[in-house]
Design a protein around this motif. Structure first.
Motif: not given
Length: 332
Positions: A171-187
């Protein structure tokens, strides 16, 4: 007799009546249309006379790719498999009049030297179906040579599971944050990974979800097309609903909510895995991880409704992995 007519577009159409059916094709020139019609008529005459047309395995596969594979959901992957077989001239150049089970067995062994038994089984399944179609539909061959050989041993099911540390690193490598919209394809790769853990859905099913498939009130997502050809409804946990709500407004209207293709999901997951320095795990393992988690909450029949499995033995042998020690505790 064939009927050759010129269309308004300037192209030529050839039609042949076969029993109660009409076969037709359109060509750039009258000569091409006539040649196709003559070839088909010769094939029909040969079949009626009990003869096998003088075609090669490669020609059979070409016809199968063009006429049959577009009808299948796995068209792209099956086409790639058949193209690989066409490039094996030791098999592809053999005449259908001469093909023997031993030729298929030799091809099988050549492939086993290069790829896994699971890959050979998938290729053999599609190859066998092409022979079946050529036998039953086209009259090009009298017996399916694939039926007379031994299949490669089935590899044991993968038991690889994600650890929580691996999930956090991915999840860190994807740049995913539980509290933010996943605006990037990677996230959104991270979002899709978590969604698979919650639902046990396949990658292709996840990236195909559209807004009209989601019923938040009933807490289900409807899958109109699945790998086995049967639609199903998948229940949604609170976490799965949170993930879907987090995606709200990202995709264009009417488009899949994860706004990512299957190819991009696979490629970006591999890149994230490399950045996270994790080995031996695939995105598809997330389905097994999800179903294993759900197996602790659902009965086999309930899990089959969720997963789409039509053979309960697969669920029992693969996902219900109770430790005998924990089963013993239940006896007291």
């Amino acid at each position: 007799m064939a009927t050759i007519t010129k269309r308004e577009s300037g192209k030529w159409q050839a039609k042949i009546r076969i029993g109660g059916n009409i076969r037709s094709a359109t060509f750039r020139t009258k000569g091409e249309a006539t040649s196709w019609a003559n070839s088909l008529e010769n094939e029909i005459s040969a079949v009626r006379a009990g003869n096998t047309p003088n075609r090669t395995v490669g020609e059979m596969l070409e016809k199968y790719i063009i006429e049959e594979l577009p009808k299948k959901r796995g068209e792209r992957q099956d086409t790639l498999r058949m193209r690989r077989i066409q490039r094996d001239h030791l098999l592809a150049d053999i005449s259908l009049r001469d093909i023997q089970p031993s030729d298929i067995a030799e091809w099988r062994d050549r492939r086993l030297d290069k790829v896994s038994s699971a890959s050979v089984l998938r290729e053999l399944s599609t190859l066998s179906h092409s022979f079946t179609v050529a036998m039953k539909e086209w009259g090009w061959i009298r017996l399916n040579p694939c039926h007379a050989i031994n299949k490669p041993d089935t590899a044991p099911p993968r038991t690889r599971r994600y650890t929580q540390d691996e999930i956090d690193r991915l999840l860190l490598a994807c740049g995913y944050d539980h509290n933010e919209k996943p605006l990037t394809i990677q996230s959104r790769v991270g979002s899709a990974l978590l969604f698979a853990f919650e639902t046990g859905m396949r990658a292709g099913e996840i990236v195909g979800i559209k807004p009209e498939h989601i019923d938040i009130e009933r807490r289900i997502v409807h899958l109109p097309k699945t790998k086995n050809g049967h639609p199903r409804d998948v229940p949604l946990s609170r976490e799965a609903i949170r993930l879907l709500e987090q995606l709200d407004g990202i995709a264009a209207p009417g488009k899949p909510v994860f706004a990512i293709s299957s190819g991009s999901l696979d490629a970006l997951f591999r890149k994230a895995r490399e950045r996270a320095m994790i080995e031996g795990v695939r995105f598809h393992d997330s389905r097994a991880e999800g179903l294993t988690r759900l197996a602790k909450k659902l009965s086999p029949m309930e899990l089959a409704k969720v997963s789409g499995h039509r053979d309960l033995r697969i669920l029992l042998n693969t996902y219900y992995r109770e430790d005998p020690a924990s089963l013993a505790d239940k006896l007291d």
